[in-house]
Design a protein around this motif. Structure first.
Motif, PDB file in Angstrom:
ATOM      1  N   ALA A 134      25.810  43.996  26.475  1.00 23.97           N
ATOM      2  CA  ALA A 134      26.404  42.741  26.933  1.00 23.97           C
ATOM      3  C   ALA A 134      27.919  42.869  26.800  1.00 23.97           C
ATOM      4  N   ALA A 135      28.642  42.059  27.553  1.00 24.28           N
ATOM      5  CA  ALA A 135      30.095  42.226  27.589  1.00 24.28           C
ATOM      6  C   ALA A 135      30.824  40.894  27.602  1.00 24.28           C
ATOM      7  N   ILE A 136      31.932  40.885  26.850  1.00 20.99           N
ATOM      8  CA  ILE A 136      32.853  39.754  26.845  1.00 20.99           C
ATOM      9  C   ILE A 136      34.101  40.179  27.617  1.00 20.99           C
ATOM     10  N   SER A 137      34.447  39.397  28.627  1.00 28.30           N
ATOM     11  CA  SER A 137      35.653  39.663  29.399  1.00 28.30           C
ATOM     12  C   SER A 137      36.748  38.704  28.955  1.00 28.30           C
ATOM     13  N   LEU A 138      37.894  39.260  28.567  1.00 24.18           N
ATOM     14  CA  LEU A 138      39.079  38.467  28.266  1.00 24.18           C
ATOM     15  C   LEU A 138      39.989  38.517  29.492  1.00 24.18           C
ATOM     16  N   VAL A 139      40.157  37.379  30.145  1.00 22.29           N
ATOM     17  CA  VAL A 139      41.001  37.311  31.344  1.00 22.29           C
ATOM     18  C   VAL A 139      42.462  37.180  30.907  1.00 22.29           C
ATOM     19  N   VAL A 140      43.305  38.094  31.377  1.00 22.12           N
ATOM     20  CA  VAL A 140      44.701  38.079  30.927  1.00 22.12           C
ATOM     21  C   VAL A 140      45.693  37.735  32.039  1.00 22.12           C
ATOM     22  N   ASN A 141      45.212  37.672  33.288  1.00 26.85           N
ATOM     23  CA  ASN A 141      46.125  37.351  34.388  1.00 26.85           C
ATOM     24  C   ASN A 141      45.325  37.015  35.636  1.00 26.85           C
ATOM     25  N   PRO A 142      45.935  36.263  36.571  1.00 24.47           N
ATOM     26  CA  PRO A 142      45.313  36.128  37.888  1.00 24.47           C
ATOM     27  C   PRO A 142      45.423  37.486  38.595  1.00 24.47           C
ATOM     28  N   ALA A 143      44.352  37.900  39.251  1.00 25.03           N
ATOM     29  CA  ALA A 143      44.411  39.161  39.993  1.00 25.03           C
ATOM     30  C   ALA A 143      45.389  39.040  41.154  1.00 25.03           C
ATOM     31  N   ALA A 144      45.734  40.179  41.745  1.00 25.20           N
ATOM     32  CA  ALA A 144      46.745  40.218  42.806  1.00 25.20           C
ATOM     33  C   ALA A 144      46.398  39.260  43.945  1.00 25.20           C
ATOM     34  N   GLY A 145      47.344  38.414  44.312  1.00 23.24           N
ATOM     35  CA  GLY A 145      47.146  37.494  45.417  1.00 23.24           C
ATOM     36  C   GLY A 145      46.457  36.200  45.052  1.00 23.24           C
ATOM     37  N   VAL A 146      46.036  36.069  43.804  1.00 21.26           N
ATOM     38  CA  VAL A 146      45.384  34.834  43.360  1.00 21.26           C
ATOM     39  C   VAL A 146      46.460  33.930  42.769  1.00 21.26           C
ATOM     40  N   GLY A 147      46.648  32.766  43.354  1.00 23.84           N
ATOM     41  CA  GLY A 147      47.679  31.860  42.853  1.00 23.84           C
ATOM     42  C   GLY A 147      49.059  32.344  43.248  1.00 23.84           C
ATOM     43  N   SER A 148      49.907  32.562  42.259  1.00 25.13           N
ATOM     44  CA  SER A 148      51.292  32.964  42.497  1.00 25.13           C
ATOM     45  C   SER A 148      51.367  34.320  43.187  1.00 25.13           C
ATOM     46  N   ALA A 149      52.375  34.488  44.011  1.00 21.81           N
ATOM     47  CA  ALA A 149      52.594  35.767  44.685  1.00 21.81           C
ATOM     48  C   ALA A 149      53.447  36.708  43.846  1.00 21.81           C
ATOM     49  N   GLU A 150      53.773  36.281  42.617  1.00 20.22           N
ATOM     50  CA  GLU A 150      54.612  37.109  41.753  1.00 20.22           C
ATOM     51  C   GLU A 150      53.879  38.398  41.370  1.00 20.22           C
ATOM     52  N   PRO A 151      54.608  39.523  41.240  1.00 22.65           N
ATOM     53  CA  PRO A 151      53.979  40.770  40.789  1.00 22.65           C
ATOM     54  C   PRO A 151      53.384  40.601  39.390  1.00 22.65           C
ATOM     55  N   ILE A 152      52.360  41.396  39.107  1.00 21.77           N
ATOM     56  CA  ILE A 152      51.733  41.360  37.788  1.00 21.77           C
ATOM     57  C   ILE A 152      52.700  41.942  36.763  1.00 21.77           C
ATOM     58  N   SER A 153      52.978  41.181  35.724  1.00 23.06           N
ATOM     59  CA  SER A 153      53.927  41.589  34.692  1.00 23.06           C
ATOM     60  C   SER A 153      53.189  42.062  33.449  1.00 23.06           C
ATOM     61  N   MET A 154      53.500  43.270  32.993  1.00 25.70           N
ATOM     62  CA  MET A 154      52.865  43.792  31.788  1.00 25.70           C
ATOM     63  C   MET A 154      53.244  42.962  30.571  1.00 25.70           C
ATOM     64  N   ASP A 155      54.455  42.412  30.564  1.00 24.05           N
ATOM     65  CA  ASP A 155      54.853  41.566  29.431  1.00 24.05           C
ATOM     66  C   ASP A 155      53.979  40.319  29.365  1.00 24.05           C
ATOM     67  N   ASP A 156      53.686  39.732  30.536  1.00 18.38           N
ATOM     68  CA  ASP A 156      52.825  38.550  30.566  1.00 18.38           C
ATOM     69  C   ASP A 156      51.414  38.900  30.121  1.00 18.38           C
ATOM     70  N   LEU A 157      50.919  40.047  30.573  1.00 13.16           N
ATOM     71  CA  LEU A 157      49.578  40.488  30.176  1.00 13.16           C
ATOM     72  C   LEU A 157      49.495  40.694  28.673  1.00 13.16           C
ATOM     73  N   ASP A 158      50.518  41.347  28.132  1.00 12.08           N
ATOM     74  CA  ASP A 158      50.514  41.629  26.695  1.00 12.08           C
ATOM     75  C   ASP A 158      50.549  40.342  25.877  1.00 12.08           C
ATOM     76  N   ALA A 159      51.268  39.350  26.362  1.00 12.75           N
ATOM     77  CA  ALA A 159      51.361  38.081  25.641  1.00 12.75           C
ATOM     78  C   ALA A 159      50.005  37.388  25.587  1.00 12.75           C
ATOM     79  N   VAL A 160      49.294  37.374  26.721  1.00 12.12           N
ATOM     80  CA  VAL A 160      47.968  36.749  26.748  1.00 12.12           C
ATOM     81  C   VAL A 160      46.984  37.563  25.929  1.00 12.12           C
ATOM     82  N   LEU A 161      47.105  38.870  25.986  1.00 12.52           N
ATOM     83  CA  LEU A 161      46.217  39.728  25.202  1.00 12.52           C
ATOM     84  C   LEU A 161      46.408  39.487  23.713  1.00 12.52           C
ATOM     85  N   THR A 162      47.653  39.331  23.297  1.00  9.68           N
ATOM     86  CA  THR A 162      47.943  39.098  21.882  1.00  9.68           C
ATOM     87  C   THR A 162      47.322  37.791  21.392  1.00  9.68           C
TER      88      THR A 162
END
Length: 263
Positions: free
Chosen positions: A206-234
């Motif tokens: 079984a698996a738990i998925s931790l969502v850390v960002n909207p995937a590409a093209g979902v919502g904002s058109a901004e590029p995926i930021s590793m800093d944003d991902l790391d903040a949510v992951l933390t």
């Protein structure tokens, strides 16, 4: 109480989960299998034996398309593991799923190519084997995750489709739109063939998925930021650990009361 030897609980995790500080008497060993070697950290959690594997190795050196999934699953099975809890860090395909949320997966789509995805290559004594994947994510083990989350008041989405891409690049907006049309909930790079190999090996997975960002093209058109991902992951990783901690604790109480662990 009858003295029994408990099967270790297998835990596999990736980005952001490189060790389990909750483990007592932890030690790491190299396990050799017919498919190569893998490092497994063994210890106990609430008195329960645990075998933990960091998919990407120490220091996150192995990209998702080069992870030796067969060696990982074979090593856990050879160590006597029967149940595996996996943790995946993902992007949200479904616009209703927000960064920081947890999803208890119940199906997958395989968009990878070229990975060693089976133990049944047709050259063994069993010949050609076709393995059913109707309930690849074990319903009983999923129930344990959901019950553990409920017990500690941690919201978790019951059910979701994991769409696995090769990586290590992120997906394009067009690829995410295709995945959404196919019913995908979250996008990741490591969940397949890990889940299918576990089923082939006779393990409950079984698996738990931790969502850390909207995937590409979902919502904002901004590029995926590793800093944003790391903040949510933390901020999100402790939620995942808390759910697993409660699951293991519940198993330890069950074992103490009944003299045996879950099948």
């Amino acid at each position: 109480m009858t003295s029994v030897s408990l099967a270790p609980l297998g835990i596999i995790a990736g980005t952001g989960f490189y060790d389990l500080e909750a483990l007592d008497d932890a030690h790491t060993e190299t396990v050799e299998t017919a498919y190569g070697t893998t490092s497994v950290t063994r210890g106990s959690w609430h008195g329960q034996p645990v075998a933990f594997v960091a998919r990407h190795g120490l220091g996150h050196k192995v990209p998702p398309h080069r992870v030796n999934y067969r060696a990982i699953i074979r090593a856990l099975a050879d160590l006597g593991v029967r149940d595996v809890i996996a943790v995946n860090v993902t992007g949200g395909i479904d616009s209703d799923v927000e960064a920081g949320e947890l999803v208890c997966l119940d199906d997958f789509l395989d968009f990878t190519h070229g990975r060693e995805g089976t133990f049944h290559d047709g050259d063994g004594p069993e010949g050609v084997v076709h393995t059913d994947m109707t309930t690849a994510y074990d319903p009983l083990l999923r129930g344990e995750i959901l019950d553990a989350a409920s017990s500690i008041g941690q919201p978790i989405i019951d059910g979701g489709v994991y769409v696995c891409f090769d990586g290590p690049r992120f997906e394009t907006p067009a690829e995410i739109r295709l995945a959404a049309l196919a019913g995908g909930t979250v996008a990741g790079m490591t969940g397949v063939p890990e889940v299918t190999l576990a089923v082939e090996a006779g393990l409950r997975y079984a698996a738990i998925s931790l969502v850390v960002n909207p995937a590409a093209g979902v919502g904002s058109a901004e590029p995926i930021s590793m800093d944003d991902l790391d903040a949510v992951l933390t901020s999100g990783a402790p939620k995942v650990i808390a759910v697993i901690d409660e699951l293991v604790h519940t198993r330890s109480v069950f074992t103490a009361d009944e003299g045996h662990g879950p099948a």
